[in-house]
Design an enzyme around this catalytic site. Structure first.
Site, mmCIF file in Angstrom:
data_model
loop_
_atom_site.group_PDB
_atom_site.id
_atom_site.type_symbol
_atom_site.label_atom_id
_atom_site.label_comp_id
_atom_site.label_asym_id
_atom_site.label_seq_id
_atom_site.Cartn_x
_atom_site.Cartn_y
_atom_site.Cartn_z
ATOM 1 N N LYS A 1 0.848 -1.190 0.000
ATOM 2 C CA LYS A 1 0.000 0.000 0.000
ATOM 3 C C LYS A 1 0.885 1.241 0.000
ATOM 4 C CE LYS A 1 -4.350 1.154 2.283
ATOM 5 N NZ LYS A 1 -5.097 0.991 3.523
HETATM 6 C C1 E4P Z 1 -8.474 1.324 3.953
HETATM 7 O O1 E4P Z 1 -7.688 0.986 3.127
HETATM 8 C C2 E4P Z 1 -8.428 2.643 4.590
HETATM 9 O O2 E4P Z 1 -7.197 2.831 5.188
HETATM 10 C C3 E4P Z 1 -9.561 2.789 5.561
HETATM 11 O O3 E4P Z 1 -10.747 2.321 4.955
HETATM 12 C C4 E4P Z 1 -9.717 4.206 6.084
HETATM 13 O O4 E4P Z 1 -10.905 4.300 6.834
HETATM 14 P P1 E4P Z 1 -11.194 5.535 7.829
HETATM 15 O O5 E4P Z 1 -11.376 6.762 6.994
HETATM 16 O O6 E4P Z 1 -12.450 5.133 8.536
HETATM 17 O O7 E4P Z 1 -9.994 5.637 8.719
#
Ligand code: E4P
Length: 217
Positions: free
Chosen positions: A83
């Site tokens: 990522k």
């Molecule tokens: C997933 O890849 C993201 O990091 C995550 O969905 C972020 O979610 P949030 O905005 O609730 O922290």
């Protein structure tokens, strides 16, 4: 639509796998920090619980260090998806990893133009954050609609991974728009099973069956 679990909670991941509702897992530094888990230990453990991609995020922001971290993370398991943040250095890293056949998930996407750049860099997944756009008074789902249109216009193979999902309505709208993947907190996946009319209907069926005095077994 594929369901990824947005968590490092091993019990929740196992539970979703048993239910047949797990196609992969996503994590981020905030999820790791909140859980207290050791990143380099928990990620390989999660990779054994699913054949699908497990997103593990780099911690640095410059290209050279990101590449080193990405190569280390990719070596942890065959189903690691690295990522990367949606920055110039992140997309440069994405391009290099794609050339090495390493899966990538470009994260922190908040505009359709950013998503276009990620597709051009060969990202496996783009992660637009719908909930965080809603939080600042915009409509996160408008971004998903735009990305679907743009990727269809040019035949990009980058999969749209809807992130920052907060409730079942987000998932419904993402599915209507034809997004490829949603990453969901386990609690939201569990909410999808529930409907008050299902509960009431089942209670009535159980009561009426008992009144017949019959047994199937
Ligand atoms: C997933 O890849 C993201 O990091 C995550 O969905 C972020 O979610 P949030 O905005 O609730 O922290």
């Amino acid at each position: 639509m594929k369901f990824f679990a947005d968590t490092v909670d091993i019990d929740a991941i196992k539970d979703l796998a048993d239910l047949g509702m797990l196609d992969g897992v996503t994590t981020n530094p905030s999820i790791i920090a909140k859980s207290g888990a050791n990143f380099l230990e928990v990620i390989p453990e999660i990779c054994k619980l699913t054949d699908g991609p497990v997103s593990a995020e780099v911690a640095s922001t410059d290209f050279d260090t990101m590449m080193k971290e990405a190569e280390k993370l990719a070596g942890l398991a065959d189903n690691i998806c690295v990522k990367l943040p949606l920055t110039e250095a992140g997309l440069k890293t994405c391009k290099h990893l794609t050339a090495q056949d390493i899966m990538t998930n470009v994260t922190l996407c908040f505009s359709a133009n950013q998503a276009l750049l990620a597709a051009k860099a060969g990202a496996t997944f783009i992660s637009p954050f719908v909930g965080r756009l809603d939080d600042i008074g915009l409509t996160g789902m408008d971004l998903i609609e735009d990305i679907v249109t743009i990727y269809d216009n040019y035949g990009f193979e980058t999969e749209i991974l809807v992130a920052s999902i907060r409730h079942p309505q987000h998932l419904l709208e993402a599915a209507r728009l034809g997004a490829d993947v949603s990453t969901l907190p386990p609690k939201v996946i569990k909410q999808l099973f529930k409907h008050p009319l299902t509960d009431k209907g089942l209670a009535d069926f159980v009561k009426d069956w008992e009144s017949t005095g019959q047994s199937i077994l």
